[in-house]
Design a protein around this motif. Structure first.
Motif, PDB file in Angstrom:
ATOM      1  N   ILE A 109      43.662  36.799  38.272  1.00  0.00           N
ATOM      2  CA  ILE A 109      43.565  36.892  37.217  1.00  0.00           C
ATOM      3  C   ILE A 109      44.975  34.855  37.101  1.00  0.00           C
ATOM      4  O   ILE A 109      44.251  34.533  35.851  1.00  0.00           O
ATOM      5  N   SER A 110      45.130  35.072  37.801  1.00  0.00           N
ATOM      6  CA  SER A 110      45.651  33.334  38.205  1.00  0.00           C
ATOM      7  C   SER A 110      45.382  32.275  39.275  1.00  0.00           C
ATOM      8  O   SER A 110      45.503  32.983  40.486  1.00  0.00           O
ATOM      9  N   PRO A 111      45.208  31.191  38.784  1.00  0.00           N
ATOM     10  CA  PRO A 111      44.383  30.686  39.504  1.00  0.00           C
ATOM     11  C   PRO A 111      44.739  30.336  40.933  1.00  0.00           C
ATOM     12  O   PRO A 111      44.733  29.551  41.767  1.00  0.00           O
ATOM     13  N   LEU A 127      35.275  37.466  41.917  1.00  0.00           N
ATOM     14  CA  LEU A 127      35.386  36.936  41.599  1.00  0.00           C
ATOM     15  C   LEU A 127      36.010  38.325  40.574  1.00  0.00           C
ATOM     16  O   LEU A 127      34.577  39.380  40.169  1.00  0.00           O
ATOM     17  N   SER A 128      37.259  39.015  39.786  1.00  0.00           N
ATOM     18  CA  SER A 128      37.106  39.246  38.210  1.00  0.00           C
ATOM     19  C   SER A 128      36.897  38.683  37.695  1.00  0.00           C
ATOM     20  O   SER A 128      37.470  37.629  36.948  1.00  0.00           O
ATOM     21  N   PRO A 129      35.890  39.622  36.614  1.00  0.00           N
ATOM     22  CA  PRO A 129      35.935  38.271  35.546  1.00  0.00           C
ATOM     23  C   PRO A 129      36.889  38.760  34.013  1.00  0.00           C
ATOM     24  O   PRO A 129      36.807  38.470  33.434  1.00  0.00           O
ATOM     25  N   ASN A 130      38.422  39.671  34.423  1.00  0.00           N
ATOM     26  CA  ASN A 130      39.243  40.333  33.570  1.00  0.00           C
ATOM     27  C   ASN A 130      39.651  39.317  33.480  1.00  0.00           C
ATOM     28  O   ASN A 130      41.158  38.883  34.134  1.00  0.00           O
ATOM     29  N   VAL A 147      30.397  39.136  39.274  1.00  0.00           N
ATOM     30  CA  VAL A 147      31.928  40.309  39.033  1.00  0.00           C
ATOM     31  C   VAL A 147      31.833  41.155  39.228  1.00  0.00           C
ATOM     32  O   VAL A 147      30.986  42.117  39.499  1.00  0.00           O
ATOM     33  N   ASN A 148      32.920  41.516  40.126  1.00  0.00           N
ATOM     34  CA  ASN A 148      33.692  42.439  39.512  1.00  0.00           C
ATOM     35  C   ASN A 148      33.618  43.287  38.358  1.00  0.00           C
ATOM     36  O   ASN A 148      33.488  43.140  37.857  1.00  0.00           O
TER      37      ASN A 148
END
Length: 301
Positions: A142-144, A166-169, A191-192
């Protein structure tokens, strides 16, 4: 057939139909239902450096048009996979890809270092939706900055095809995609699962032992499709799309949105032969529309 071949970085798939991690075991569990050799690729169950017991039961719940899971990456660890499971699956005529998870960057790197030596494993898929224990439990994905750091570290240790899941959250999934691309990812898969929750109204308690879990299945498809389309128009590396794919038409939609390949997940539980039906449906679609190669469809809205 050559017209179904696609490339994910240097990795060639005989067709774009893959299976998603956590829904297909290690492949051999489905050998009685389908010809595994027809698949473009199999992404095996999430693998961690050390063995994990997973979360307490109950850890799965059916929802309208989907399911919640909080299995917690139960597996016997990388060494067990290498010694006992790899020999059982390495001779299938398809791409065996290992989904790698961890709680620290060092976990990811050490697991990748073990797997790079396996001749019949041409790629790994990094699950960056895991909590980073050194950063207070915030997911790497969730953090670039965190996503970039773990990708850079694994890239330096892993010389084969590196896919980052990648997480969609997140607020903007394209930021994460750009970050991992910049640090050497050969592809992104998305997406996950989405973070969700189920409640037993009679007992007035959460259904899952962990309270929240990952939502997957047909209910997430429109959001997943949108995210794939956004990421395709943001990065130059191949996109592998997933999220609620339950038939050949869904697969074609994801390819049109920009997916070079697709992964089938939750629907394997509904119909263990679904991947073959999707593959046949894609071939039929190409025939009907007189399309010479599946690559003509990628991102071709």
């Amino acid at each position: 057939m050559d017209r179904l071949k696609v490339k994910i970085g240097n990795l060639e798939l005989k067709n774009p139909v893959m299976t998603a991690s956590g829904t297909f075991g290690y492949g051999k569990e489905y050998a009685d239902f389908i010809d595994l050799n027809r698949l473009g690729g199999i992404v095996v169950k999430g693998t961690t450096l050390e063995a994990r017991q997973g979360n307490d039961y109950p850890r799965m719940a059916e929802t309208p048009s989907g399911m919640l899971n909080a299995v917690g990456l139960q597996n016997k660890g990388a060494d067990y996979f290498i010694d006992h499971l790899y020999p059982e699956i390495c001779d299938y005529d398809t791409n065996i890809i290992v989904n790698v998870s961890g709680s620290t960057i060092d976990d990811y790197v050490r697991c990748a270092e073990k797997l790079v030596a396996l001749d019949k494993i041409p790629a790994i898929e990094l699950n960056i939706s895991c909590p980073n224990v050194k950063e207070g439990g915030m997911s790497f994905g969730i953090s670039p900055k965190a996503a970039a750091e773990v990708t850079k570290a694994v890239r330096s240790a892993y010389t084969k095809t590196l896919i980052v899941k990648l997480s969609p959250n997140v607020t903007d999934i394209t930021e994460i995609a750009r970050a991992v691309e910049a640090e050497g990812a050969d592809s992104v898969s998305l997406v996950n699962t989405f973070l969700g929750m189920a409640i037993d109204a009679e007992k007035r308690k959460p259904v899952l032992s962990t309270i929240t879990g990952g939502l997957s299945g047909p209910c997430i498809k429109p959001i997943a499709l949108r995210m794939v389309w956004q990421v395709f128009h943001t990065v130059k590396i191949p996109v592998i799309g997933m999220g609620g794919i339950s038939n050949w038409k869904d697969a074609i939609e994801f390819i049109l949105a920009g997916s070079s390949a697709i992964q089938v997940g939750t629907y394997n539980f509904v119909d263990p032969t679904i991947t073959m039906k999707i593959l046949d449906g894609i071939e039929s679609y190409l025939d009907r529309h007189h399309i010479q190669s599946i690559n003509e469809l990628i991102g071709n809205l």
